[in-house]
Scaffold this motif. Structure first.
Motif, PDB file in Angstrom:
ATOM      1  N   LEU A   1      12.423   2.454  -8.871  1.00  0.00           N
ATOM      2  CA  LEU A   1      11.056   2.737  -8.448  1.00  0.00           C
ATOM      3  C   LEU A   1      10.425   1.505  -7.804  1.00  0.00           C
ATOM      4  O   LEU A   1      10.665   0.380  -8.245  1.00  0.00           O
ATOM      5  CB  LEU A   1      10.196   3.147  -9.650  1.00  0.00           C
ATOM      6  CG  LEU A   1      10.645   4.370 -10.447  1.00  0.00           C
ATOM      7  CD1 LEU A   1       9.824   4.496 -11.729  1.00  0.00           C
ATOM      8  CD2 LEU A   1      10.511   5.632  -9.606  1.00  0.00           C
ATOM      9  N   GLN A   2       9.612   1.732  -6.787  1.00  0.00           N
ATOM     10  CA  GLN A   2       8.804   0.668  -6.201  1.00  0.00           C
ATOM     11  C   GLN A   2       7.337   1.076  -6.262  1.00  0.00           C
ATOM     12  O   GLN A   2       6.964   2.175  -5.854  1.00  0.00           O
ATOM     13  CB  GLN A   2       9.244   0.359  -4.767  1.00  0.00           C
ATOM     14  CG  GLN A   2      10.596  -0.356  -4.732  1.00  0.00           C
ATOM     15  CD  GLN A   2      11.005  -0.853  -3.362  1.00  0.00           C
ATOM     16  OE1 GLN A   2      10.618  -0.290  -2.338  1.00  0.00           O
ATOM     17  NE2 GLN A   2      11.803  -1.918  -3.326  1.00  0.00           N
ATOM     18  N   GLN A   3       6.525   0.171  -6.778  1.00  0.00           N
ATOM     19  CA  GLN A   3       5.117   0.472  -6.991  1.00  0.00           C
ATOM     20  C   GLN A   3       4.360   0.697  -5.679  1.00  0.00           C
ATOM     21  O   GLN A   3       3.306   1.322  -5.675  1.00  0.00           O
ATOM     22  CB  GLN A   3       4.459  -0.659  -7.781  1.00  0.00           C
ATOM     23  CG  GLN A   3       4.996  -0.784  -9.196  1.00  0.00           C
ATOM     24  CD  GLN A   3       4.382  -1.947  -9.955  1.00  0.00           C
ATOM     25  OE1 GLN A   3       3.892  -2.910  -9.364  1.00  0.00           O
ATOM     26  NE2 GLN A   3       4.410  -1.876 -11.271  1.00  0.00           N
ATOM     27  N   GLY A   4       4.908   0.210  -4.578  1.00  0.00           N
ATOM     28  CA  GLY A   4       4.257   0.389  -3.284  1.00  0.00           C
ATOM     29  C   GLY A   4       4.566   1.721  -2.618  1.00  0.00           C
ATOM     30  O   GLY A   4       4.197   1.921  -1.450  1.00  0.00           O
ATOM     31  N   ASP A   5       5.235   2.624  -3.337  1.00  0.00           N
ATOM     32  CA  ASP A   5       5.548   3.960  -2.802  1.00  0.00           C
ATOM     33  C   ASP A   5       4.263   4.629  -2.315  1.00  0.00           C
ATOM     34  O   ASP A   5       3.355   4.906  -3.097  1.00  0.00           O
ATOM     35  CB  ASP A   5       6.197   4.796  -3.907  1.00  0.00           C
ATOM     36  CG  ASP A   5       6.736   6.129  -3.417  1.00  0.00           C
ATOM     37  OD1 ASP A   5       6.219   6.651  -2.413  1.00  0.00           O
ATOM     38  OD2 ASP A   5       7.650   6.662  -4.056  1.00  0.00           O
ATOM     39  N   GLU A   6       4.199   4.882  -1.020  1.00  0.00           N
ATOM     40  CA  GLU A   6       2.991   5.437  -0.407  1.00  0.00           C
ATOM     41  C   GLU A   6       2.954   6.960  -0.469  1.00  0.00           C
ATOM     42  O   GLU A   6       1.943   7.576  -0.116  1.00  0.00           O
ATOM     43  CB  GLU A   6       2.889   4.979   1.055  1.00  0.00           C
ATOM     44  CG  GLU A   6       3.920   5.580   2.004  1.00  0.00           C
ATOM     45  CD  GLU A   6       5.309   4.960   1.932  1.00  0.00           C
ATOM     46  OE1 GLU A   6       6.170   5.342   2.749  1.00  0.00           O
ATOM     47  OE2 GLU A   6       5.549   4.082   1.055  1.00  0.00           O
ATOM     48  N   THR A   7       4.031   7.573  -0.938  1.00  0.00           N
ATOM     49  CA  THR A   7       4.134   9.033  -0.972  1.00  0.00           C
ATOM     50  C   THR A   7       3.985   9.598  -2.379  1.00  0.00           C
ATOM     51  O   THR A   7       3.325  10.622  -2.577  1.00  0.00           O
ATOM     52  CB  THR A   7       5.485   9.481  -0.374  1.00  0.00           C
ATOM     53  OG1 THR A   7       5.580   8.996   0.975  1.00  0.00           O
ATOM     54  CG2 THR A   7       5.605  10.997  -0.360  1.00  0.00           C
TER      55      THR A   7
ATOM     56  N   ARG B   1      17.276   4.398 -17.971  1.00  0.00           N
ATOM     57  CA  ARG B   1      17.266   3.040 -17.430  1.00  0.00           C
ATOM     58  C   ARG B   1      16.295   3.005 -16.255  1.00  0.00           C
ATOM     59  O   ARG B   1      16.407   3.817 -15.330  1.00  0.00           O
ATOM     60  CB  ARG B   1      18.674   2.652 -16.973  1.00  0.00           C
ATOM     61  CG  ARG B   1      18.788   1.250 -16.385  1.00  0.00           C
ATOM     62  CD  ARG B   1      20.242   0.948 -16.075  1.00  0.00           C
ATOM     63  NE  ARG B   1      20.391  -0.361 -15.454  1.00  0.00           N
ATOM     64  CZ  ARG B   1      21.564  -0.905 -15.100  1.00  0.00           C
ATOM     65  NH1 ARG B   1      22.687  -0.207 -15.319  1.00  0.00           N
ATOM     66  NH2 ARG B   1      21.637  -2.080 -14.543  1.00  0.00           N
ATOM     67  N   LEU B   2      15.363   2.080 -16.292  1.00  0.00           N
ATOM     68  CA  LEU B   2      14.348   1.972 -15.244  1.00  0.00           C
ATOM     69  C   LEU B   2      14.397   0.598 -14.598  1.00  0.00           C
ATOM     70  O   LEU B   2      14.475  -0.417 -15.297  1.00  0.00           O
ATOM     71  CB  LEU B   2      12.946   2.179 -15.819  1.00  0.00           C
ATOM     72  CG  LEU B   2      12.573   3.556 -16.373  1.00  0.00           C
ATOM     73  CD1 LEU B   2      11.200   3.490 -17.038  1.00  0.00           C
ATOM     74  CD2 LEU B   2      12.563   4.585 -15.251  1.00  0.00           C
ATOM     75  N   SER B   3      14.342   0.570 -13.275  1.00  0.00           N
ATOM     76  CA  SER B   3      14.131  -0.669 -12.529  1.00  0.00           C
ATOM     77  C   SER B   3      12.889  -0.460 -11.677  1.00  0.00           C
ATOM     78  O   SER B   3      12.890   0.387 -10.777  1.00  0.00           O
ATOM     79  CB  SER B   3      15.333  -1.002 -11.646  1.00  0.00           C
ATOM     80  OG  SER B   3      16.467  -1.311 -12.431  1.00  0.00           O
ATOM     81  N   ILE B   4      11.833  -1.202 -11.985  1.00  0.00           N
ATOM     82  CA  ILE B   4      10.558  -1.034 -11.303  1.00  0.00           C
ATOM     83  C   ILE B   4      10.214  -2.325 -10.580  1.00  0.00           C
ATOM     84  O   ILE B   4      10.146  -3.396 -11.199  1.00  0.00           O
ATOM     85  CB  ILE B   4       9.435  -0.673 -12.290  1.00  0.00           C
ATOM     86  CG1 ILE B   4       9.827   0.553 -13.123  1.00  0.00           C
ATOM     87  CG2 ILE B   4       8.135  -0.405 -11.542  1.00  0.00           C
ATOM     88  CD1 ILE B   4       8.832   0.908 -14.210  1.00  0.00           C
ATOM     89  N   GLU B   5      10.022  -2.230  -9.272  1.00  0.00           N
ATOM     90  CA  GLU B   5       9.702  -3.390  -8.463  1.00  0.00           C
ATOM     91  C   GLU B   5       8.278  -3.303  -7.934  1.00  0.00           C
ATOM     92  O   GLU B   5       7.788  -2.221  -7.623  1.00  0.00           O
ATOM     93  CB  GLU B   5      10.671  -3.502  -7.279  1.00  0.00           C
ATOM     94  CG  GLU B   5      12.112  -3.715  -7.699  1.00  0.00           C
ATOM     95  CD  GLU B   5      13.052  -3.886  -6.518  1.00  0.00           C
ATOM     96  OE1 GLU B   5      14.214  -4.230  -6.757  1.00  0.00           O
ATOM     97  OE2 GLU B   5      12.615  -3.676  -5.366  1.00  0.00           O
ATOM     98  N   ALA B   6       7.636  -4.440  -7.820  1.00  0.00           N
ATOM     99  CA  ALA B   6       6.316  -4.497  -7.200  1.00  0.00           C
ATOM    100  C   ALA B   6       6.448  -4.254  -5.701  1.00  0.00           C
ATOM    101  O   ALA B   6       7.502  -4.472  -5.097  1.00  0.00           O
ATOM    102  CB  ALA B   6       5.675  -5.862  -7.462  1.00  0.00           C
ATOM    103  N   ASN B   7       5.361  -3.788  -5.112  1.00  0.00           N
ATOM    104  CA  ASN B   7       5.303  -3.571  -3.658  1.00  0.00           C
ATOM    105  C   ASN B   7       6.356  -2.550  -3.222  1.00  0.00           C
ATOM    106  O   ASN B   7       6.579  -1.562  -3.890  1.00  0.00           O
ATOM    107  CB  ASN B   7       5.445  -4.905  -2.916  1.00  0.00           C
ATOM    108  CG  ASN B   7       4.402  -5.911  -3.371  1.00  0.00           C
ATOM    109  OD1 ASN B   7       3.231  -5.572  -3.485  1.00  0.00           O
ATOM    110  ND2 ASN B   7       4.824  -7.131  -3.653  1.00  0.00           N
ATOM    111  N   GLY B   8       7.012  -2.777  -2.094  1.00  0.00           N
ATOM    112  CA  GLY B   8       8.005  -1.839  -1.607  1.00  0.00           C
ATOM    113  C   GLY B   8       7.400  -0.633  -0.916  1.00  0.00           C
ATOM    114  O   GLY B   8       6.251  -0.656  -0.470  1.00  0.00           O
ATOM    115  N   SER B   9       8.170   0.448  -0.845  1.00  0.00           N
ATOM    116  CA  SER B   9       7.750   1.652  -0.126  1.00  0.00           C
ATOM    117  C   SER B   9       8.504   2.855  -0.672  1.00  0.00           C
ATOM    118  O   SER B   9       9.395   2.723  -1.517  1.00  0.00           O
ATOM    119  CB  SER B   9       8.043   1.512   1.368  1.00  0.00           C
ATOM    120  OG  SER B   9       9.450   1.517   1.600  1.00  0.00           O
TER     121      SER B   9
END
Length: 210
Positions: A145-151, A165-173
């Motif tokens: 997951l990326q927190q910057g997901d605009e959708t 298992r979760l990998s969450i990144e700041a920003n992104g798309s």
């Protein structure tokens, strides 16, 4: 020896020619040729798409089966793991896709296939009826997951797959920037199959990895 099969499921208005699908196909062809990869062009409507991927997965019921699903493909992959077993890596998956599509009614054209189609309220109802009711095997899922997901709101997926298992990144798309960094780890997670190549790190560290 049991055949290993990876099924990649693309998102809404996408195709096997999309960027992430192409990255996976190129990686598998270069470093994991012993694993068969299927990447179908999915139907535009939810019931048809789910029936299509169920039929495909059924062809490999005796294989070691795994899935990668992006966005709407993640929604479909969740159904398949619940039904057929195996593991899945989900990339910014759609959790309540009927909410998203309810704001996208009308005519669309797939930018890859040029196919035109019309979404209406009946398709949204079909999708709502297919809502995932629960995760049978949480440890079978790795969710990127990326927190910057605009959708999509990443927090919905964080909640649904919280025991996986979760990998969450700041920003992104919504496209998940730097996805290729994870490819060796993805193959290892899906098949317990160590990759022979490490993709260079793009310098974006995950916030959580459990």
């Amino acid at each position: 020896m049991t055949e290993k099969v990876l099924i990649y499921l693309h998102g809404f208005l996408s195709s096997p020619q999309s960027h992430k699908a192409s990255l996976v196909a190129d990686y598998m062809a270069t470093y994991a040729r012993h694993i068969r990869m299927e990447c179908p062009q999915l139907a535009n409507f939810p019931e048809q798409a789910l029936a299509q991927v169920r039929a495909l997965a059924s062809q490999y019921k005796d294989a070691e089966l795994a899935f990668i699903g992006s966005s709407m493909g993640g929604f479909l992959a969740t159904h398949l793991v619940n039904e057929f077993g195996g593991r899945a890596v989900l990339i910014n998956p759609a959790v309540n896709p009927h909410i998203l599509l309810s704001g996208l009614l009308g005519q669309h054209q797939n930018p890859y296939t040029q196919e035109k189609f019309t979404l209406d309220g009946q398709h949204v109802k079909q999708l709502q009826a297919l809502a995932v009711q629960g995760i049978k095997q949480p440890d079978a899922f790795w969710v990127l997951l990326q927190q910057g997901d605009e959708t999509l709101d990443y927090r919905w997926a964080e909640q649904l797959y919280q025991h996986g298992r979760l990998s969450i990144e700041a920003n992104g798309s919504h496209a998940f920037d730097g996805f290729e960094r994870y490819l060796p780890q993805i193959v290892d997670f899906l098949f317990n199959d160590k990759a022979v190549c490490t993709v260079p790190d793009a310098g974006i560290a995950p916030l959580t990895l459990s």
